[in-house]
Design an enzyme around this catalytic site. Sequence first.
Site, PDB file in Angstrom:
ATOM      1  N   ASP A   8       0.717  -1.188   0.040  1.00 56.28           N
ATOM      2  CA  ASP A   8      -0.125  -0.081   0.139  1.00 56.28           C
ATOM      3  C   ASP A   8       0.968   1.168   0.128  1.00 56.28           C
ATOM      4  O   ASP A   8       1.913   1.180  -0.600  1.00 56.28           O
ATOM      5  CB  ASP A   8      -0.980   0.048   1.167  1.00 56.28           C
TER       6      ASP A   8
ATOM      7  N   HIS B 221      -3.977   5.786   3.585  1.00 62.69           N
ATOM      8  CA  HIS B 221      -4.545   4.496   3.316  1.00 62.69           C
ATOM      9  C   HIS B 221      -3.834   3.302   3.507  1.00 62.69           C
ATOM     10  O   HIS B 221      -4.453   2.149   4.209  1.00 62.69           O
ATOM     11  CB  HIS B 221      -4.880   4.411   1.676  1.00 62.69           C
TER      12      HIS B 221
ATOM     13  N   SER C 247     -11.658  -2.050  -0.692  1.00 61.74           N
ATOM     14  CA  SER C 247     -10.290  -1.995  -0.246  1.00 61.74           C
ATOM     15  C   SER C 247     -10.277  -1.935   1.290  1.00 61.74           C
ATOM     16  O   SER C 247      -9.329  -2.207   2.270  1.00 61.74           O
ATOM     17  CB  SER C 247      -9.488  -0.660  -0.667  1.00 61.74           C
TER      18      SER C 247
END
Length: 1025
Positions: free
Chosen positions: A174, A221, A386
């Site tokens: 990520d 994120h 996600s």
Amino acid sequence: EAYMEYIVAFTGYFSAKARSLYISSALRNAGDQALEWHIVPRENPASDFPSDFELVHIRQASPSSLLTLEDHPYIKRVTPQRKVFRSLKYIPSPEPAAPCNATRGTQKWQSWQSSRPFRRTSLSLGSGFWHATGRHSSRRLLRAIPRQVAQILQADVLWQMGHTGSGVKVAVFDTGLSEKHPHFKNVKERTNWTNEKTLDDENRKKEIMINFLFCFSGLGHGTFVAGVIASMRECQGFAPDSELHIFRVFTNNQVSYTSWFLDAFNYAILKKIDVLNLSIGGPDFMDHPFVDKVWELTANKVIMVSAIGNDGPLYGTLNNPADQMDVIGVGGIDFEDNIARFSSRGMTTWELPGGYGRVKPDIVTYGSGVRGSGMKEGCRSLSGTSVASPVVAGAVTLLASTVLNRELVNPASMKQALIASARRLPGVNMFEQGHGKLDLIRAYQILNSYRPQASLSPSYIDLTECPYMWPYCSQPIYYGGMPTIVNVTILNGMGVTGRIVDKPIWQPYLPQNGDHIDVAVSYSPVLWPWAGYLAVSISVAKKAASWEGIAQGHVMVTVASPAENDSEVGGELTSTVKLPIKVKIVPTPPRSKRVLWDQYHNLRYPPGYFPRDNLRMKNDPLDWNGDHIHTNFRDMYQHLRSMGYFVEVLGAPITCFDASQYGTLLMVDSEEEYFPEEITKLRRDIDNGLSLIIFSDWYNTSVMRKVKFYDENTRQWWMPDTGGANVPALNDLISVWGMAFSDGLYEGDFTLADHDMYYASGCSIARFPEDGIVIAKNLKDQGLEVLKQETAVVEGVPILGLYQTPSDGGGRIALYGDSNCIDDSHRQKDCFWLLDALLQYTSYSMTPPSLSHSHSRVAPPTGTERPLPQRLEGNHLYRYSKVLEAHLGDPKPRPLPACPHLSWAKPQPVNETAPSNLWKHQKLLSVDLDKVALPNVRAYRPQVRPLSPGESGAWDIPGGIMPGHYNQEVGQTIPVFAFLGAMVVLSFFVVQLTKAKSKPKRRKPRIKRPTYLQQQQTTGKNPTV
């Protein structure tokens, strides 16, 4: 001219020196002395180890140079380096807002940029983006009370048993993670694979760029995803003691390259990662280096969990790699167990046009308003698949830590446990929910009594079970119909490689009319890695042409895998699985009720640049949903079924069907060329009574050049290979009747037969027989707007034509210039009423009065005003066409392929009967849930380190009671107590009665309930499993 970067993949792992020698040797053999090239240095943690690829800069690379490279014995493939843009669609407002890449204000026509479907994107949304499916009348926003997803899924049951993820290596690919984040205890390694020199998940203030590429909001994120998996405080993760490996594969601008992923994947294999979460995706399942590397990862026992995509509620929107058989693909639900509107739907489209898609997602779990770690501290809520993906990755990590014999845990056995334990959601089909909702406790029970075996997904075929088995259950089968294809996935928990022993056996049940159907089976010659396919084709036997009823049987499949720990050389493990089959048969419908959908002549991305049919959709310009009646034409299919039509799919050339069986051939948005033999056969078929309906679309070579596509993947300009439809090819098909479409490009609103209509980037009819019916409307010239940014209205644009062919008993032809009104992708206003009217005309020769007497009826055009559209010079359609092949000068048709031939299995009838409900009788072999004990369940939170001074140790939940479903279930235990009380009283009287008898009988012991369930009923405070 600019350099281009190529990924040169090798047949094995070699040192940097060896890779350089191989490339030098290959390019010397090309004989091009002026060729400029160099190997791009890659400075990352994997550069010290052997690798299976190299990144090469080549200037003005000719096709012959690339072919010479691929001819080298140690070079497997040469592909362009891919640049990936990733958009984090987080909307901080609680109200739904426009996506960051939405079109705002007036559009300016210019060269399109690389867009969302061309890249692998992050699959997160703002918390305001989730919606119920509409199946429930009430919608309640549940964001008011923070939800601890790990406790809702009862991870605390396993925590209390001492399982917290210890000993399991989990990788998060990520945006990185801050070094000293207070939520994480065991961050083993943080690695950076980007060209930015930072390991942190940073929040840099950047101006939002809206150019159809991406927008950046500094979301953090990677931190959020890591928190869902392994946070130890506040917003608790599933496996706080797991070993976290952080892979930063995206820059602060959310950009990545395939080569970065390949290096990072190689490093993950080297580090013996157990679980890998990948919350990104894209539709390009033909990105060979990426797909191949995912296969290699799972072959090395890395359990990959990936988000299925945020392109729902449209069908046919699965993202890669979650759509791969060896990957656990995760969809999203909200906290009321509704499928999230954003969650992508199946089927897979790899197999089109000749086959049928697989069932995906595998499972679904919470993905709406889930709480996870904030960037520096605290918690926040996000939505998207996600978010659902790390929920499953965290659960998988926790589950893996509960298994004593870790050799039993592999990508197949873990998926088998997850799908066998999943709770099916009512009223939801398999292309929305897969096998159902994640059930952590049942998965633990299954995994801890698991024995290596093969299993099937789906585990049975019931074409009568609605809505779960939609679309199969939506239409019965009959004699003379196209075979129904069910694409079953074989999961092989015995080993990474396997094979099917002998051939699958078809055993019809004689008492249940199994001999009324024929079955053909094709399958993967090798099951690798961990999986393969089993394609089951079902047809009705001739003797059942006038019969109606249910037919049943089963297919037996034996899978064998090499025994890794067998002392004897050549030893094998085998597993036999049964695939029950149940179908509804009806008498063959009349010809007029049967519609044949032409799938063979539809093309889509990948691999070619096939543009959307609506040119206004500039932020989603690629046609990638399959153009199938069960994907983006699903609503049209459902409507036709409701009107009593039987719709079948033609996945082969027009030469491969019996036209006497069908009333109408339906061709919509066709991009493919036609074999000369197809054109001849169709003309003969229509002379003999077959009718034809064509929904065309725009085609204009000047516009195609204008909307050329700058592909950031290959750093080249892509020209569309066709327009919305391949009008020159369609004109070849219908020219014998004096018909043709034009290269005009029109749009606008109008009214037809009292229905509001919208024409979205359609073409007009350029030529039509003089005794035909033609309808014309006033529309905007969209081609003029695209080319010159000018606006003009054109009066009397012919858009609809109806024609009865002159031959005795001949069929009818209907043409319409736009398909957007029956396509679920970006449809503005549907025109299903028009399709009904056209089918009434083609099937029953009933001319709709609303059209034949319309005020908009005009004289048919003769086509003499302007030349008919020609194919774009220099187009590359032959690269992706099933019809054309490369040839000096213009491409030429290939030889006509043979029609598909199914080898029907020889039936081995058995005198058996099957249960009425196939689903409830399916389970993994050797799994007994009652044997796996569970502890007394009480609120438990593992404290993995002492709290800092001033730090709160409380959960962020008022009163310590779980919100939502759990509070509702407390009241549901009251009837249970009443029942138990009555049983106690009844038992007392039974005991007294037995004592009074002269010869007392020994009382049968009552089956003891599992301790866990007993405790639940007595405490009344904990959720049920």
